[in-house]
Write a protein that holds these residues in place. Structure first.
Motif, short mmCIF file in Angstrom:
data_model
loop_
_atom_site.label_atom_id
_atom_site.label_comp_id
_atom_site.label_asym_id
_atom_site.label_seq_id
_atom_site.Cartn_x
_atom_site.Cartn_y
_atom_site.Cartn_z
N SER A 5 92.33 42.66 60.23
CA SER A 5 91.12 42.74 59.40
C SER A 5 90.59 44.16 59.40
O SER A 5 90.84 44.93 60.34
CB SER A 5 90.05 41.78 59.91
N GLY A 7 86.75 45.97 58.62
CA GLY A 7 85.37 45.63 58.36
C GLY A 7 84.43 46.78 58.65
O GLY A 7 84.79 47.77 59.30
N LEU A 17 80.58 43.91 55.71
CA LEU A 17 81.66 43.35 54.91
C LEU A 17 82.93 43.36 55.74
O LEU A 17 83.06 44.12 56.70
CB LEU A 17 81.85 44.12 53.58
N ARG A 19 87.39 42.45 55.31
CA ARG A 19 88.54 42.04 54.50
C ARG A 19 89.66 41.62 55.44
O ARG A 19 90.05 42.38 56.33
CB ARG A 19 89.00 43.19 53.61
N GLN A 20 90.18 40.38 55.23
CA GLN A 20 91.24 39.87 56.09
C GLN A 20 92.59 40.06 55.40
O GLN A 20 92.72 39.81 54.20
CB GLN A 20 91.05 38.38 56.39
N ALA A 109 80.70 45.92 47.09
CA ALA A 109 81.65 45.23 47.97
C ALA A 109 83.01 45.01 47.32
O ALA A 109 84.06 45.28 47.94
CB ALA A 109 81.05 43.89 48.43
N PHE A 110 83.03 44.55 46.07
CA PHE A 110 84.31 44.22 45.46
C PHE A 110 85.11 45.47 45.11
O PHE A 110 86.34 45.44 45.17
CB PHE A 110 84.09 43.34 44.23
N PHE A 113 86.70 46.25 48.37
CA PHE A 113 87.77 45.30 48.66
C PHE A 113 89.04 45.63 47.87
O PHE A 113 90.15 45.61 48.41
CB PHE A 113 87.32 43.88 48.34
N LEU A 116 90.69 48.61 49.46
CA LEU A 116 91.34 48.29 50.74
C LEU A 116 92.62 47.49 50.52
O LEU A 116 93.59 47.63 51.29
CB LEU A 116 90.37 47.50 51.63
N ASP A 117 92.64 46.65 49.49
CA ASP A 117 93.84 45.87 49.21
C ASP A 117 95.01 46.75 48.80
O ASP A 117 96.17 46.34 48.90
CB ASP A 117 93.56 44.85 48.10
N SER A 361 84.25 37.26 41.27
CA SER A 361 84.62 36.18 42.18
C SER A 361 84.53 34.80 41.53
O SER A 361 85.41 33.96 41.74
CB SER A 361 83.71 36.22 43.42
#
Length: 532
Positions: A5, A7, A17, A19-20, A109-110, A113, A116-117, A361
């Motif tokens: 993760s 964070g 926040l 992200r896993q 946040a998105f 995310f 990070l992805d 989302s």
């Protein structure tokens, strides 16, 4: 390496926040990240940027008043872990330019995310750089740019062909050809010609409407149902008839009185420069606007552009759309719109004042920060366009059979199950030639002298007018342009559908959670569609 993760954690242990990247429960991740500040306080060696705790390792770095924490396994390569951490640390200020604070991170946040992805995929680090990730997230497509440039090139070619036809016809008229005099000319200097949509001056509208047989169907850009039959021979020598005003009294024109006193008919007077030289407006009536509207009204409009082939081969079209909301009741200004599942073949962009995280989302549209929608003011909050590589077939195909001084144009629905098209309208250019006969198999037609033949079908669907044709012939002495005389053909149509499957299933108040009555209209219309 295996990244469990990533964070951002406050010094008090609050998870801003996370992200896993592996299959792990939320409770487990919250426990690991919440324990980090306590482990940091009890750490003996404060000079390193990692902490081993049982089977996991925390790799961290301060980011302003927060900590960026990477949770990995103890068997992971610490050097690769640090490189991954530093790359993520560079991405945070990139996508949170206002400053890396708790409030700003929650708003962005998105975006974080998504970035990070691109760094970690299924627990493994990729080889992406900050510049590459920025390019990926901008969704810049070379293929899309090339497709748009090709479409623009085709439209420019159509305009050049039209201007060349107009130049030739003007030269013939200047030389005393049979198409001069009453019909006026088509100016090749006008850059808008070929764009289909400019209106002519009102000075020529009166005489042109008289020739066409209906005042509302002249070159003033508006169209009513013409009074012509479905099969009508057209003779250019017919004298203009007064009184064909479709029930409306014609306004007195001082210039026409003078001409009458001098014994000169309206059609024998050359038109003023620029008058009657533009193709008619192809704007279609919007029937959806007449529907009953609630306090929250939603309009979903898509525009279709295409350059169709004259040989009847199926062609793809470009679709772009937008969703507009109008709130008329101040008590209903705090609402959220629940969308139905949309097509994956389209790329969507929400307005800057919309809660983009909630839209990404849950496909829910509402104003950010709990703000209200404007009252008595239409506001477009969502736009979409067909994604690069995706294609949508044209709902209708055309096959053209041009000859030296005549043409037959056929149309056919691409799919009989297509929702009704209401109406379908074609504008076939004449370039100043004299039509001798216009014979449609269905629908109605209207001739604008020396300008266009307007062919209209009120409805085209699987069991009504699914196919049809029109035959047009002109004076053989004037058809010197041959097979290119009747092109490009402009097409206008509309339908009450959304190709991208955009729709609102429910409108809910954000203040009390109750459903709000709403109305919505969906329509597909043409923007620039022509057969060349």
């Amino acid at each position: 390496m295996t990244v469990i993760s990533a964070g951002v954690v406050s010094k008090q242990g609050r998870i801003v926040l996370a992200r896993q990247f592996t299959d792990i429960s939320r409770v487990r991740v919250e426990g690991l990240l919440s324990a980090f500040p306590r482990l940091l306080d009890s750490s003996v060696n404060k000079q390193v940027t990692y902490i081993d705790a049982g089977s996991v390792r925390y790799v961290y770095q301060p980011v302003e008043d927060l900590f960026l924490v990477l949770v990995t396994t103890t068997k992971s390569n610490i050097v690769e872990d640090l490189e991954t951490l530093h790359l993520m640390g560079r991405l945070l200020p990139e996508y949170v330019p206002e400053g890396v604070t708790e409030a700003n991170l929650e708003l962005r946040a998105f975006e974080v995310f998504f970035a990070l992805d691109e760094v970690v995929v299924c627990g493994k680090r990729g080889n992406s750089t900050v510049e590459q990730i920025r390019t990926y997230l901008e969704m810049d497509s070379y293929d899309e740019r090339m497709a748009l440039e090709e479409k623009q090139r085709q439209m420019e070619e159509a305009r050049k062909i039209t201007a060349e036809h107009a130049r030739k016809m003007r030269e013939r008229k200047m030389g005393g050809g049979p198409t001069g005099g009453a019909y006026g000319g088509i100016s090749s200097e006008d850059p808008n010609y070929g764009g289909f949509g400019a209106s002519s001056s009102s000075g020529a509208a009166g005489s042109m409407s008289m020739y066409a047989g209906g005042g509302a169907g002249g070159v003033d850009g508006t169209f009513a149902a013409p009074a012509s039959s479905t099969s009508m021979p057209v003779t250019a020598a017919a004298a203009p008839r007064s009184g064909m005003s479709l029930g409306k009294a014609r306004k007195t024109d001082i210039s026409s009185k003078i001409q009458k006193e001098m014994g000169v008919t309206a059609l024998s007077v050359p038109l003023a420069a620029g008058a009657g030289q533009q193709p008619p407006s192809m704007d279609l009536p919007v029937t959806a606007a007449a529907a009953a509207q609630e306090a929250v009204n939603i309009i979903i409009e898509e525009k279709m552009s295409a350059a169709l082939s004259r040989d009847g081969e199926p062609a793809a079209v470009d679709i772009k759309g937008e969703l507009t909301v109008t709130v008329t009741d101040p008590q209903c200004d705090h609402v959220k719109l629940m969308l139905t599942p949309v097509s994956d073949a389209f790329t969507f962009r929400a307005h800057a004042k919309v809660n983009k995280a909630l839209f990404a989302s849950d496909q829910v549209l509402t104003m950010a920060d709990g703000k209200a929608f404007p009252v008595q003011q239409p506001v477009t909050i969502l736009r979409w366009r067909q994604s690069s590589g995706a294609s949508t077939p044209a709902p209708i195909n055309f096959t053209c059979w041009p000859e030296q001084s005549s043409i037959t144009i056929e149309y056919e629905l691409a799919d009989p199950s297509t929702p009704p098209l209401r109406p379908v309208r074609l504008a076939i250019p004449l370039y100043g030639t004299t039509p001798q006969a216009v014979q449609p198999s269905c629908g109605t037609c209207q001739v604008i002298a020396g300008e266009h033949v307007i062919w209209t079908m009120d409805v085209v669907e699987g069991h009504q007018n699914a196919s049809g044709h029109i035959e047009i012939s002109v004076d053989s002495d004037q058809g010197s342009n041959g097979e290119e005389l009747f092109f490009p053909v402009q097409v206008a149509l509309s339908s009450e559908i959304s190709v991208a499957h955009v729709g609102v299933s429910e409108v809910v108040s954000t203040q009390n959670g109750q459903a709000v009555r709403f109305s919505q209209q969906s329509r597909l219309i043409t923007d620039h569609v022509f057969v060349q």
